[in-house]
Design an enzyme around this catalytic site. Structure first.
Site, PDB file in Angstrom:
ATOM      1  N   PRO A   2       0.835  -1.211   0.000  1.00  0.00           N
ATOM      2  CA  PRO A   2       0.000   0.000   0.000  1.00  0.00           C
ATOM      3  C   PRO A   2       0.869   1.261   0.000  1.00  0.00           C
ATOM      4  CG  PRO A   2      -0.664  -1.517   1.732  1.00  0.00           C
ATOM      5  CD  PRO A   2       0.624  -2.029   1.181  1.00  0.00           C
ATOM      6  N   GLU A   3       0.474   2.223  -0.830  1.00  0.00           N
ATOM      7  CA  GLU A   3       1.188   3.497  -0.900  1.00  0.00           C
ATOM      8  C   GLU A   3       0.223   4.612  -0.486  1.00  0.00           C
ATOM      9  OE1 GLU A   3       3.358   3.904  -4.636  1.00  0.00           O
ATOM     10  OE2 GLU A   3       3.571   1.733  -4.792  1.00  0.00           O
ATOM     11  N   HIS A  95      -4.680 -15.247   8.992  1.00  0.00           N
ATOM     12  CA  HIS A  95      -3.633 -14.238   9.248  1.00  0.00           C
ATOM     13  C   HIS A  95      -4.173 -12.973   9.929  1.00  0.00           C
ATOM     14  CE1 HIS A  95      -1.081 -16.714   6.763  1.00  0.00           C
ATOM     15  NE2 HIS A  95      -1.879 -16.555   5.730  1.00  0.00           N
ATOM     16  N   ARG A 114       2.126 -11.500   5.474  1.00  0.00           N
ATOM     17  CA  ARG A 114       3.594 -11.498   5.425  1.00  0.00           C
ATOM     18  C   ARG A 114       4.235 -10.871   6.658  1.00  0.00           C
ATOM     19  NH1 ARG A 114       5.438  -9.864  -0.484  1.00  0.00           N
ATOM     20  NH2 ARG A 114       7.420 -10.499   0.417  1.00  0.00           N
TER      21      ARG A 114
END
Ligand SMILES: [Zn+2]
Length: 279
Positions: A2-3, A95, A114
């Site tokens: 994400p940016e 997760h 991750r």
């Protein structure tokens, strides 16, 4: 990863949906996502009973303010998701590492396959000590309007390549691998050109490209790539990937000139460009 546009969308959703709500309980499945804390209880104790009073974005970080002056800092890292569940009964995604239950019902869940992302609670004044990147954060291209002259002075003073300069968080906050590629295409510039090589006209094109790409990306609620990792607070994918001109379009035709989009190595990542439209 994400940016700026994706984090900005989550900030806006959070402001509408979560600010004003009080925290009833907090659960974490381990220490990985809350690794700056001593233990799970200490993390929970800094949240339970408090109300979210506001939310701001700094670069790619979310600062969720609490009514006692503390702040819950959220960084999505490579694959993090911050999602709102309407009720505790809603199925929990794999997760899910942190669950914040709100008193008026519903939960805020932090999902991160991750585990490069994180959450921590600190005093607002110490955020910059905790995260070195935030102490030296550059201009926010959406929140802090600057003239293209100032932008140009920032870029032409450097010998580094444009791709690296766009992604340097100390100059401009929030731009990563996807949006730097899209901005360079919009500006018609190659990523391996240096800052100091830009003419005044090219500086203007780069500046305009940056603002237009980021605004468009927010308008279309960000980019969700094939890995489907980015989702908004409601679990919905973004739509801007359909408008990508170069990113992840290797071998496809350029939408402007029909030449084939190429991929290059950039450090340990890939960068994409049109060999004809970018000079
Ligand atoms: Zn082209």
């Amino acid at each position: 990863m994400p940016e700026l546009p994706e984090v900005e969308i989550i900030r806006r959703d959070f402001e509408r949906e979560i600010v004003g709500r009080k925290i009833k309980s907090v659960e974490a499945d381990g220490m990985r996502s809350i690794r700056r804390h001593h233990n799970r209880k200490q993390f929970a104790n800094r949240l339970v009973g408090k109300k979210f009073s506001g939310v701001e974005r700094r670069g790619k970080y979310l600062l969720c303010r609490l009514d006692d002056g503390d702040v819950l800092v959220v960084h999505l890292g490579m694959s993090g998701q911050l999602v709102r569940a309407k009720s505790a009964r809603e199925a929990t995604k794999k997760h899910t590492h942190v669950v914040i239950t709100l008193t008026q019902g519903g939960q805020l869940r932090f999902v991160d396959p991750r585990t490069f992302g994180e959450m921590f609670v600190t005093e607002l004044d110490t955020v910059e000590k905790e995260v070195a990147e935030l102490a030296h954060l550059g201009i926010d291209p959406l929140d802090e309007p600057m003239s293209w002259e100032i932008f140009g002075r920032m870029f032409t003073a450097h010998r580094q390549k444009l791709k690296a300069l766009l992604m340097d968080q100390r100059l401009i906050a929030g731009i990563g691998n996807i949006y730097s590629d899209e901005i360079l295409f919009a500006a018609g510039l190659r990523g391996d050109r240096t800052g100091e090589s830009l003419s005044a006209q090219e500086v203007r094109r780069l500046y305009r490209g940056m603002i237009e790409v980021l605004q468009d990306a927010v308008k279309h609620r960000g980019s969700t790539l094939a890995d489907e990792q980015y989702v908004d607070l409601f679990g919905q994918a973004g739509g801007y990937q359909a408008f990508h001109q170069v990113y992840a379009r290797e071998g496809e035709a350029c939408r402007r000139c029909r030449k084939v989009i190429v991929r290059h190595r950039y450090g340990n990542r890939s960068t994409f460009s049109c060999p004809a439209c970018q000079v």
